[in-house]
Design an enzyme around this catalytic site. Structure first.
Site, mmCIF file in Angstrom:
data_model
loop_
_atom_site.group_PDB
_atom_site.id
_atom_site.type_symbol
_atom_site.label_atom_id
_atom_site.label_comp_id
_atom_site.label_asym_id
_atom_site.label_seq_id
_atom_site.Cartn_x
_atom_site.Cartn_y
_atom_site.Cartn_z
ATOM 1 C CE1 TYR A 1 -2.000 -1.514 -8.884
ATOM 2 C CE2 TYR A 1 -1.246 -0.318 -10.828
ATOM 3 C CZ TYR A 1 -2.220 -0.575 -9.858
ATOM 4 O OH TYR A 1 -3.392 0.131 -9.873
ATOM 5 C CB SER A 2 4.905 -4.769 -5.651
ATOM 6 O OG SER A 2 4.741 -3.720 -4.755
ATOM 7 C CB CYS B 1 5.492 -4.934 0.938
ATOM 8 S SG CYS B 1 4.887 -4.264 -0.625
ATOM 9 C CD GLU C 1 8.110 -0.412 -3.062
ATOM 10 O OE1 GLU C 1 9.118 0.301 -3.263
ATOM 11 O OE2 GLU C 1 7.797 -1.371 -3.768
ATOM 12 C CE1 TYR D 1 -0.453 -1.361 -1.896
ATOM 13 C CE2 TYR D 1 1.924 -1.645 -2.027
ATOM 14 C CZ TYR D 1 0.649 -2.195 -2.021
ATOM 15 O OH TYR D 1 0.487 -3.544 -2.142
HETATM 16 C C1 LIG Z 1 5.445 1.383 -4.873
HETATM 17 C C2 LIG Z 1 3.985 1.014 -4.950
HETATM 18 C C3 LIG Z 1 3.639 -0.315 -5.135
HETATM 19 C C4 LIG Z 1 2.297 -0.671 -5.202
HETATM 20 N N1 LIG Z 1 1.982 -1.978 -5.380
HETATM 21 C C5 LIG Z 1 0.704 -2.377 -5.440
HETATM 22 C C6 LIG Z 1 0.380 -3.744 -5.606
HETATM 23 O O1 LIG Z 1 1.247 -4.614 -5.693
HETATM 24 N N2 LIG Z 1 -0.931 -4.079 -5.684
HETATM 25 C C7 LIG Z 1 -1.930 -3.148 -5.575
HETATM 26 O O2 LIG Z 1 -3.112 -3.518 -5.668
HETATM 27 N N3 LIG Z 1 -1.642 -1.831 -5.402
HETATM 28 C C8 LIG Z 1 -0.356 -1.425 -5.355
HETATM 29 N N4 LIG Z 1 -0.054 -0.098 -5.198
HETATM 30 C C9 LIG Z 1 -1.160 0.898 -5.180
HETATM 31 C C10 LIG Z 1 -1.495 1.343 -6.628
HETATM 32 O O3 LIG Z 1 -0.432 2.117 -7.139
HETATM 33 C C11 LIG Z 1 -2.736 2.213 -6.734
HETATM 34 O O4 LIG Z 1 -2.593 3.301 -5.847
HETATM 35 C C12 LIG Z 1 -4.037 1.509 -6.424
HETATM 36 O O5 LIG Z 1 -4.251 0.438 -7.326
HETATM 37 C C13 LIG Z 1 -5.215 2.474 -6.561
HETATM 38 O O6 LIG Z 1 -5.169 3.057 -7.821
HETATM 39 P P1 LIG Z 1 -6.533 3.364 -8.634
HETATM 40 O O7 LIG Z 1 -6.162 4.044 -9.888
HETATM 41 O O8 LIG Z 1 -7.332 2.119 -8.738
HETATM 42 O O9 LIG Z 1 -7.279 4.329 -7.672
HETATM 43 P P2 LIG Z 1 -7.556 5.900 -7.928
HETATM 44 O O10 LIG Z 1 -8.626 6.054 -8.929
HETATM 45 O O11 LIG Z 1 -6.257 6.558 -8.174
HETATM 46 O O12 LIG Z 1 -8.118 6.302 -6.531
HETATM 47 C C14 LIG Z 1 -7.250 6.430 -5.447
HETATM 48 C C15 LIG Z 1 -7.741 7.586 -4.613
HETATM 49 O O13 LIG Z 1 -9.006 7.265 -4.067
HETATM 50 C C16 LIG Z 1 -9.128 7.870 -2.813
HETATM 51 N N5 LIG Z 1 -9.437 6.842 -1.822
HETATM 52 C C17 LIG Z 1 -8.878 5.621 -1.722
HETATM 53 N N6 LIG Z 1 -9.447 4.930 -0.714
HETATM 54 C C18 LIG Z 1 -10.352 5.735 -0.160
HETATM 55 C C19 LIG Z 1 -11.251 5.607 0.940
HETATM 56 N N7 LIG Z 1 -11.318 4.472 1.647
HETATM 57 N N8 LIG Z 1 -12.053 6.645 1.231
HETATM 58 C C20 LIG Z 1 -12.002 7.796 0.526
HETATM 59 N N9 LIG Z 1 -11.177 7.984 -0.523
HETATM 60 C C21 LIG Z 1 -10.363 6.971 -0.845
HETATM 61 C C22 LIG Z 1 -7.819 8.555 -2.500
HETATM 62 O O14 LIG Z 1 -7.941 9.900 -2.827
HETATM 63 C C23 LIG Z 1 -6.857 7.889 -3.427
HETATM 64 O O15 LIG Z 1 -5.793 8.711 -3.787
HETATM 65 C C24 LIG Z 1 1.283 0.298 -5.096
HETATM 66 C C25 LIG Z 1 1.655 1.634 -4.900
HETATM 67 C C26 LIG Z 1 2.971 1.984 -4.833
HETATM 68 C C27 LIG Z 1 3.322 3.428 -4.618
#
Ligand SMILES: Cc1cc2nc3c(=O)[nH]c(=O)nc-3n(C[C@H](O)[C@H](O)[C@H](O)COP(=O)(O)OP(=O)(O)OC[C@H]3O[C@@H](n4cnc5c(N)ncnc54)[C@H](O)[C@@H]3O)c2cc1C
Length: 390
Positions: A169-170, A347, A388, A390
């Site tokens: 997360y940023s 971003c 950046e 994601y």
């Molecule tokens: C450098 C960086 C900075 C980031 N900064 C932020 C930030 O500031 N704020 C923020 O909120 N997030 C940010 N993210 C994103 C964050 O890391 C997570 O990826 C996000 O919160 C989702 O994680 P999760 O565990 O909730 O979802 P997970 O349980 O990991 O589910 C994600 C998965 O669900 C599936 N999926 C997602 N959307 C769909 C869709 N519409 N249809 C079908 N399948 C889908 C995909 O397979 C995806 O990989 C950042 C990512 C990176 C790499």
């Protein structure tokens, strides 16, 4: 957004050196010597004004101590963070030259942050849920710079019974944290929610849901910091163009707070910061009041351009996305990009990249240039294009 507390009633003792005798300092109640320290007692609400005075008088602030006998600001006392630039507590004037901290905490050895607050940023009528979460990191060695990210390891195990993997997360706060006491880190997190195409069921993301539900006092595993791509240049005269969609605002909140809300002897921003911010609805403009307040306070140094896709229309009646706003300002942006101290930061969701590429291609073509050549041969080569997504 924040709770009211007694933070504003505190008085701080400033140690200042280097004050010069002049007509203005003569009017104060303090005797000004050319050498040695001077001490000033300053109420919290006058701190920003006082800093400006000291700067005008050519002084340097050596230390700031709370005078009321209370401990230095403890994150878990939830002091009210400043809501206006005037109320912003200043920093010690001279920051040490910092190196870039990375991986202080790795996944196999995370630190533990404690939730101070977890507050909704989306207003009534907006889409989804986005939280501003502040963690107390005072019991850790974690430190970070604006533009970096931290990792969060959600509690529990995955479908195979293995511990969850970290998500990045940023960081949404400056290196000094939202309470300016170097003891917190803040995030801006959207809860992932989508409909499974096959089953039609609503699926919630693991880590974003975990973060969304956290309560004050909860302990969280944190790793990092990571990232060198989104760091701000030291040059206070730079032009900083920021392209954000949704939670992509997080690093730019940190940039803007550093530029305008905090006071630094060695970084007094005098350049141009221009934020293009794309959201679905007005209710989804994260940190709206603070951004607009900064814009009103610093009209010559901060431009704020929204693209509100479900409410605003382009000239030809289409939805207004961030790339449409870029197209509207194509010539001006192109001119700015020719300056060696102009940096562009992007971003947000990956999906924003093709639209911006298209808009920049058109902007370059209008000016007789090839965007890909300019991007690779100039902007990237000179380290002025920062992405950046994601
Ligand atoms: C450098 C960086 C900075 C980031 N900064 C932020 C930030 O500031 N704020 C923020 O909120 N997030 C940010 N993210 C994103 C964050 O890391 C997570 O990826 C996000 O919160 C989702 O994680 P999760 O565990 O909730 O979802 P997970 O349980 O990991 O589910 C994600 C998965 O669900 C599936 N999926 C997602 N959307 C769909 C869709 N519409 N249809 C079908 N399948 C889908 C995909 O397979 C995806 O990989 C950042 C990512 C990176 C790499």
């Amino acid at each position: 957004m924040y709770n009211a507390t007694n933070f504003g009633s505190r008085v701080f003792r400033y140690e200042v050196v280097g004050l010069r005798q002049n007509a203005e300092t003569d009017k104060t109640n303090h005797s000004i010597r050319n050498s040695g320290s001077q001490f000033f007692n300053v109420p919290y609400e006058r701190m920003n004004q006082f800093m400006q005075q000291i700067s005008r008088w050519g002084g340097k602030i050596i230390s700031i101590q709370p005078l009321d006998g209370s401990a230095p600001l403890q994150a878990n006392t939830q002091p009210t963070p400043p809501s206006t630039p005037e109320a912003a507590a200043p920093q010690p004037a001279k920051e040490k030259k910092v190196d870039i901290p990375v991986n202080i905490y790795r996944p196999n050895n995370p630190c533990i942050g404690k939730v101070i607050s977890n507050e909704e940023l989306v207003k009534e009528g907006g889409e989804g849920t986005v939280k501003h979460i502040v963690f107390d990191i005072s019991n850790t060695d974690l430190r970070y710079l604006e533009g970096q990210s931290i990792g969060i390891i959600p509690a529990g195990t995955d479908a195979n019974g293995k511990p969850h993997k970290l998500r990045l997360y940023s960081i949404a706060s400056t290196r000094h944290g939202d309470y300016l006491d170097d003891k917190t880190v803040s995030l801006c997190v959207r809860q992932l929610e989508y409909k499974d195409k096959e089953t039609g069921e609503t699926v919630y993301g693991v880590c974003s849901s975990y973060l969304n539900k956290l309560q004050p006092g909860d302990e969280v595993k944190i790793t990092g910091p990571v990232g060198k791509e989104m760091l701000l240049p030291d040059d206070p005269e730079a032009t900083i163009i920021m392209l954000a969609t949704g939670t992509g605002i997080a690093p730019f909140r940190a940039f803007l707070w550093r530029m305008f809300k905090e006071q630094h002897a060695d970084y007094q921003f005098k350049g141009l910061a221009w934020l293009f911010f794309g959201v679905a609805y007005t209710a989804n403009i994260l940190y709206k009041e603070q951004l607009e307040e900064l814009q009103q306070q610093y009209p010559d140094h901060f431009r704020l351009t929204y693209a509100i896709s479900r409410e605003q229309k382009t000239a030809d009646g289409g939805k207004m996305y961030i790339q449409n706003r870029i197209a509207e300002h194509a010539d001006e942006l192109w001119q700015l990009l020719q300056k060696k101290n102009t940096h562009v930061y992007m971003c947000g969701l990956k999906g924003m990249e093709p639209g911006i590429d298209e808009a920049m291609t058109a902007a370059a073509a209008k000016n007789g240039a090839d965007w890909q050549d300019f991007l690779k041969g100039t902007l990237k080569k000179e380290g002025r294009w920062h992405v950046e997504t994601y």
